[in-house]
Design a protein around this motif. Structure first.
Motif, mmCIF file in Angstrom:
data_model
loop_
_atom_site.group_PDB
_atom_site.id
_atom_site.type_symbol
_atom_site.label_atom_id
_atom_site.label_comp_id
_atom_site.label_asym_id
_atom_site.label_seq_id
_atom_site.Cartn_x
_atom_site.Cartn_y
_atom_site.Cartn_z
ATOM 1 N N ALA B 24 18.409 88.860 44.576
ATOM 2 C CA ALA B 24 18.135 89.642 43.371
ATOM 3 C C ALA B 24 18.515 88.862 42.112
ATOM 4 C CB ALA B 24 18.904 90.963 43.435
ATOM 5 N N ALA B 25 19.702 88.248 42.142
ATOM 6 C CA ALA B 25 20.173 87.507 40.977
ATOM 7 C C ALA B 25 19.257 86.336 40.652
ATOM 8 C CB ALA B 25 21.601 87.011 41.226
ATOM 9 N N VAL B 26 18.880 85.586 41.726
ATOM 10 C CA VAL B 26 18.000 84.435 41.504
ATOM 11 C C VAL B 26 16.655 84.895 40.984
ATOM 12 C CG1 VAL B 26 16.846 82.466 42.583
ATOM 13 C CG2 VAL B 26 19.149 83.109 43.323
ATOM 14 N N GLU B 27 16.135 85.964 41.532
ATOM 15 C CA GLU B 27 14.820 86.439 41.094
ATOM 16 C C GLU B 27 14.849 86.856 39.628
ATOM 17 O OE1 GLU B 27 13.481 89.270 43.979
ATOM 18 O OE2 GLU B 27 12.387 87.692 45.050
ATOM 19 N N LYS B 28 15.951 87.477 39.242
ATOM 20 C CA LYS B 28 16.091 87.906 37.863
ATOM 21 C C LYS B 28 16.046 86.692 36.921
ATOM 22 C CE LYS B 28 19.115 90.691 35.003
ATOM 23 N NZ LYS B 28 20.543 90.941 34.831
ATOM 24 N N HIS B 29 16.746 85.631 37.322
ATOM 25 C CA HIS B 29 16.789 84.425 36.511
ATOM 26 C C HIS B 29 15.431 83.735 36.487
ATOM 27 C CE1 HIS B 29 18.279 80.673 34.741
ATOM 28 N NE2 HIS B 29 17.540 80.068 35.663
ATOM 29 N N VAL B 30 14.862 83.582 37.658
ATOM 30 C CA VAL B 30 13.578 82.873 37.760
ATOM 31 C C VAL B 30 12.502 83.583 36.936
ATOM 32 C CG1 VAL B 30 11.722 82.221 39.354
ATOM 33 C CG2 VAL B 30 14.096 81.774 39.959
ATOM 34 N N GLY B 31 12.608 84.914 36.853
ATOM 35 C CA GLY B 31 11.647 85.688 36.075
ATOM 36 C C GLY B 31 11.652 85.298 34.596
ATOM 37 N N CYS B 33 13.200 82.193 33.445
ATOM 38 C CA CYS B 33 13.347 80.758 33.215
ATOM 39 C C CYS B 33 12.168 80.000 33.796
ATOM 40 C CB CYS B 33 14.658 80.269 33.826
ATOM 41 S SG CYS B 33 14.844 78.486 33.813
ATOM 42 N N SER B 34 11.336 79.408 32.961
ATOM 43 C CA SER B 34 10.132 78.737 33.460
ATOM 44 C C SER B 34 10.478 77.445 34.182
ATOM 45 C CB SER B 34 9.169 78.458 32.311
ATOM 46 O OG SER B 34 9.789 77.578 31.386
ATOM 47 N N THR B 35 11.556 76.761 33.777
ATOM 48 C CA THR B 35 11.962 75.521 34.442
ATOM 49 C C THR B 35 12.269 75.807 35.915
ATOM 50 O OG1 THR B 35 13.199 75.213 32.396
ATOM 51 C CG2 THR B 35 13.421 73.500 34.101
ATOM 52 N N CYS B 36 13.061 76.843 36.134
ATOM 53 C CA CYS B 36 13.438 77.177 37.506
ATOM 54 C C CYS B 36 12.241 77.671 38.300
ATOM 55 C CB CYS B 36 14.551 78.228 37.523
ATOM 56 S SG CYS B 36 16.133 77.514 37.036
ATOM 57 N N ARG B 37 11.331 78.397 37.608
ATOM 58 C CA ARG B 37 10.144 78.902 38.306
ATOM 59 C C ARG B 37 9.349 77.717 38.871
ATOM 60 N NH1 ARG B 37 8.986 82.966 34.829
ATOM 61 N NH2 ARG B 37 7.621 81.667 33.579
ATOM 62 N N GLU B 38 9.211 76.701 38.020
ATOM 63 C CA GLU B 38 8.454 75.529 38.458
ATOM 64 C C GLU B 38 9.183 74.813 39.600
ATOM 65 O OE1 GLU B 38 6.436 71.466 36.768
ATOM 66 O OE2 GLU B 38 7.326 72.890 35.358
ATOM 67 N N GLN B 39 10.539 74.757 39.446
ATOM 68 C CA GLN B 39 11.373 74.130 40.470
ATOM 69 C C GLN B 39 11.130 74.786 41.843
ATOM 70 O OE1 GLN B 39 13.220 71.616 39.631
ATOM 71 N NE2 GLN B 39 14.764 71.340 41.234
ATOM 72 N N VAL B 40 11.078 76.129 41.866
ATOM 73 C CA VAL B 40 10.862 76.870 43.132
ATOM 74 C C VAL B 40 9.509 76.511 43.719
ATOM 75 C CG1 VAL B 40 10.480 79.162 44.111
ATOM 76 C CG2 VAL B 40 12.410 78.765 42.569
ATOM 77 N N THR B 41 8.486 76.468 42.866
ATOM 78 C CA THR B 41 7.153 76.114 43.346
ATOM 79 C C THR B 41 7.165 74.735 43.992
ATOM 80 O OG1 THR B 41 6.393 77.244 41.366
ATOM 81 C CG2 THR B 41 4.720 76.135 42.688
ATOM 82 N N LEU B 42 7.817 73.785 43.289
ATOM 83 C CA LEU B 42 7.870 72.417 43.830
ATOM 84 C C LEU B 42 8.615 72.379 45.166
ATOM 85 C CD1 LEU B 42 8.569 70.329 40.601
ATOM 86 C CD2 LEU B 42 6.431 70.500 41.894
ATOM 87 N N LEU B 43 9.752 73.096 45.194
ATOM 88 C CA LEU B 43 10.542 73.102 46.425
ATOM 89 C C LEU B 43 9.744 73.678 47.599
ATOM 90 C CD1 LEU B 43 14.059 74.174 45.122
ATOM 91 C CD2 LEU B 43 13.519 72.051 46.317
ATOM 92 N N ARG B 44 8.983 74.727 47.324
ATOM 93 C CA ARG B 44 8.193 75.340 48.404
ATOM 94 C C ARG B 44 7.115 74.380 48.862
ATOM 95 N NH1 ARG B 44 8.448 81.494 46.424
ATOM 96 N NH2 ARG B 44 10.458 81.898 47.393
#
Lengths: 174, 544
Positions: B24-31, B33-44
């Motif tokens: 929940a906490a990570v999702e809240k942040h990722v929602g 923060c665009s940097t982290c959103r992109e990071q998640v996409t790359l990691l996946r």
């Protein structure tokens, strides 16, 4: 179809995949071939316990990885195979390394596989279990007898090592 | 905006491995923060890449040789099956060739050639003798094979198991040599043979073994602690036998002591001053138990004429033309006879029950005593007319049959698990199966008979007939299991379906009026199933 002939079909179909798993865990060669034979031997003996509703791969891969991890543990009898969670966490992050998102050609794929083979046991084992065998962190954790976070750290470090190694050979990763 | 999650959290989040409360906490942040959103996409994408790369090469392993042969590990079941087969082949081979063809057939042939009227006793004598000699030899040689095989396998297993842990080669050789030390089974069995002469165990001699004696004339005057099996034209026992006595001969005369039971078939069987502690089973033309003889147990006697002057401590059961009782019977007399006479000295402590042509067939002398009642049960033939469904014995017998079939079935399915997969799909199929069964039922004996005409084919014919009889018995068991599994399709294991199926088959075969036909048809279907299985098995192994 009798048990024997049914098993024969599965053997033919799954031999390569099981061998692949053993090879990634133990390295290429006789050891992996023996482990594959042993896996099928064990599977044959407990074939009556196999639930046909469950995917065969899941079942046989669990037998294979258990056997291979046992063999690897034997190698590290003196030391702890997977180290300490905290010690692993303390390793400096290489956050600057680019994440691997695609490989340019099949040679690069071969190189990546070779790099996986060169990883230390403690990184390679969880990596293979997670991304080749395809089981969850929880299953890996219980199989290796470590915590879930420890699994996460090992996987993270494994990926970082691969990223770094591919950067060192510039034409491979991007 | 909250602080960026650390790399470990991000990596685990991308793998979908974070605990729910952390997600929940990570999702809240990722929602936010665009940097982290992109990071998640790359990691996946990296995870997908790893999955794909690792698995793709698995399809074509570069250094994998051709598929090695998989040999299934030998199980105890396979071992038992192999052993049974070896044993059976050994036994059949030795028995058929040596006994039947090698000696007996030649013997019979020469006998027929030399005398016009074959002497039945000599023939029976020769046969029993052969059977005893070869039979025991075979039994021991088979036992040897089994014991030796077990030892060899055991030591090989031990070597395989301990070799890895650094067992020295000397110890391996020692283990391998172990079977050599296997004790040859001690011969606790004496076999003496003297086809045309006399075997005498003299009064001063004593033997501890079980003895098999075959001779023209057998005389036992000394002591034998084991059992005695004797065959010969004339057998005389005046010594002591602690065990059982089994005697086949023309004349069997017992005047000594027998500690166990006495079983005898002869032309005339005489007990004179004999003291038998156990039961007496006798079949002879003429049977007499004289005044001073005692039978400690029951006496069951069948013959033309049975004469009891001595004492039978318990029941006397007789099947004879005439039964004469002049001695004492401790319990009852049951007789199936043309005439029953109770002489002056006769004393029956229990009832006298007799089956005879008329009530008058029992003649009782004036001073003969019967403590119990005299019961006339009509003619012997009437016995068969009682309604079998009303007797407890019938149901007990059926239960015993069910139990035996169940045990045989369990053993059968353990040894040949493939039989469990048989099924009768539909009506037409079962008709075809029954037809196949009928073919087997008729064809096998005919082929066996034809084969038997050629002397060389005789053993084959005997094997075929033996297999055929076995198949007749197994047919209903296999059918029972198949029926049981059809009814209990969702049950695990074979026990319950087998038991229920067998019970159904047994009840169906015992239905009043139609039971015989039903049993016949069921046997046909079962035979058909067996034939189908064998046919399939042969075809598969040929195709493989």
């Amino acid at each position: 179809m009798s048990r024997k002939s049914a098993f024969g079909v599965l053997y033919t179909d799954y031999y390569r995949r099981v061998y692949g798993l053993c090879r990634r865990l133990l390295g290429a060669g006789q050891l992996a071939e023996d482990a594959t034979q042993e896996t099928f031997m064990r599977a044959y003996r407990s074939f009556h316990k196999f639930e046909p509703t469950q995917p065969f791969w899941q079942w046989i891969a669990a037998i294979a990885s258990n056997h291979c991890v046992d063999l690897l543990r034997g190698r590290h009898r003196d030391a702890q195979l997977f180290g300490q969670e905290q010690a692993e966490l303390d390793v400096a992050d290489d956050t600057q390394l680019p994440i691997l998102t695609h490989l340019e050609n099949t040679e690069a794929a071969d190189r990546l596989n070779a790099l996986v083979a060169e990883l230390p046991d403690r990184y390679r084992i969880p990596l293979v279990l997670a991304y080749y065998q395809g089981i969850s962190y929880d299953d890996i954790a219980s199989q290796l007898g470590i915590t879930r976070t420890h699994v996460g750290v090992l996987l993270l470090r494994a990926k970082e090592k691969l990223r770094g190694a591919l950067i060192a050979t510039p034409e491979a990763g991007k | 905006m909250t602080a960026h999650p650390d790399t470990l959290t991000m990596s685990m989040y991308a793998d979908g491995a974070l605990p729910p409360e952390a997600v929940a906490a990570v999702e809240k942040h990722v929602g936010t923060c665009s940097t982290c959103r992109e990071q998640v996409t790359l990691l996946r994408r990296e995870v997908d890449l790893l999955n794909e790369t690792l698995r793709r090469t698995a399809v074509a392993e570069p250094d994998l040789p051709a598929l090695p042969r998989f040999s299934a590990p030998a199980s105890f079941r396979d071992f038992a099956l192999a052993n049974l087969t070896i044993g059976l082949v050994f036994w059949l081979g030795q028995f058929l060739w040596k006994t039947l063809l090698g000696e007996l057939a030649v013997d019979i042939a020469s006998r027929f050639a030399s005398i016009y009227v074959p002497d039945t006793y000599q023939l029976v004598n020769a046969f029993v003798m052969q059977l005893l000699e070869k039979g025991t030899a075979m039994f021991y040689s088979y036992l040897n094979v089994v014991v030796l095989g077990l030892l060899v396998i055991g030591s090989l297993l031990a070597i395989l198991k301990y070799r890895k842990n650094g067992l020295p080669p000397a110890a391996c050789i020692g283990l391998l040599a172990l079977p050599l030390l296997a004790p040859t089974p001690a011969d606790a069995l004496e076999f003496w043979r003297e086809p045309t002469g006399t075997i005498t165990i003299a009064a001063h001699e004593a033997y501890d073994d079980t003895m098999i004696l075959a001779a023209e004339m057998v005389r036992i005057e000394g002591n034998v602690t084991g059992d005695v099996i004797a065959t010969g034209r004339s057998i005389e026992v005046s010594g002591n036998i602690s065990g059982n006595l089994i005697a086949f001969g023309d004349t069997v005369r017992i005047s000594g002591k027998v500690g166990g039971a006495t079983i005898s078939a002869a032309s005339s069987l005489m007990l004179e001053h004999a003291d038998g502690a156990g039961d007496l089973w006798g079949a002879a033309k003429f049977i007499s138990i004289n005044r001073d003889s005692i039978v400690g147990g029951n006496a069951t006697l069948a013959g033309d004429s049975v004469m009891v002057e001595g004492k039978v401590a318990r029941d006397l059961t007789g099947f004879a033309d005439t039964i004469d009782v002049r001695g004492e019977l401790g319990r009852t007399l049951r007789a199936w006879a043309g005439a029953i006479r109770l002489g002056n000295d006769a004393h029956v402590h229990g009832n006298v029950t007799y089956h005879a042509a008329s009530r008058d067939s029992l003649k009782q002398a004036g001073s003969a005593r019967i403590d119990g009642e005299v019961i006339y049960e009509g003619q012997a033939e009437d016995f068969g007319h009682e309604n079998r469904y009303t007797t407890a014995r019938f149901y007990l017998w059926q239960l015993a049959r069910l139990g035996a079939a169940f045990l045989v079935g369990l053993a059968l399915f353990w040894l040949v698990p493939g039989l469990q997969s048989l099924s009768i799909a539909a009506g037409m199929d079962s008709l075809r199966t029954a037809g196949l069964g009928l073919l087997v039922l008729i064809a096998v004996p005919i082929i066996a008979l034809l084969t038997a005409f050629t002397l060389v084919g005789l053993p084959l014919a005997l094997i075929a007939v033996a297999a055929w009889i076995l198949a007749l018995y197994l047919a209903k068991i296999v059918l029972g299991a198949t029926v049981g599994r059809m009814l209990l399709a969702d049950r695990e294991g074979i026990m319950l379906p087998l038991l229920i199926g067998l019970a159904i088959v047994l009840v169906a075969g015992n239905l009043p009026w139609i039971g015989g036909i039903v049993g016949f048809v069921l046997t046909l279907v079962g035979l058909g199933l067996l034939a189908q299985y064998l046919w399939k098995a042969v075809n598969t192994s040929r195709a493989a």
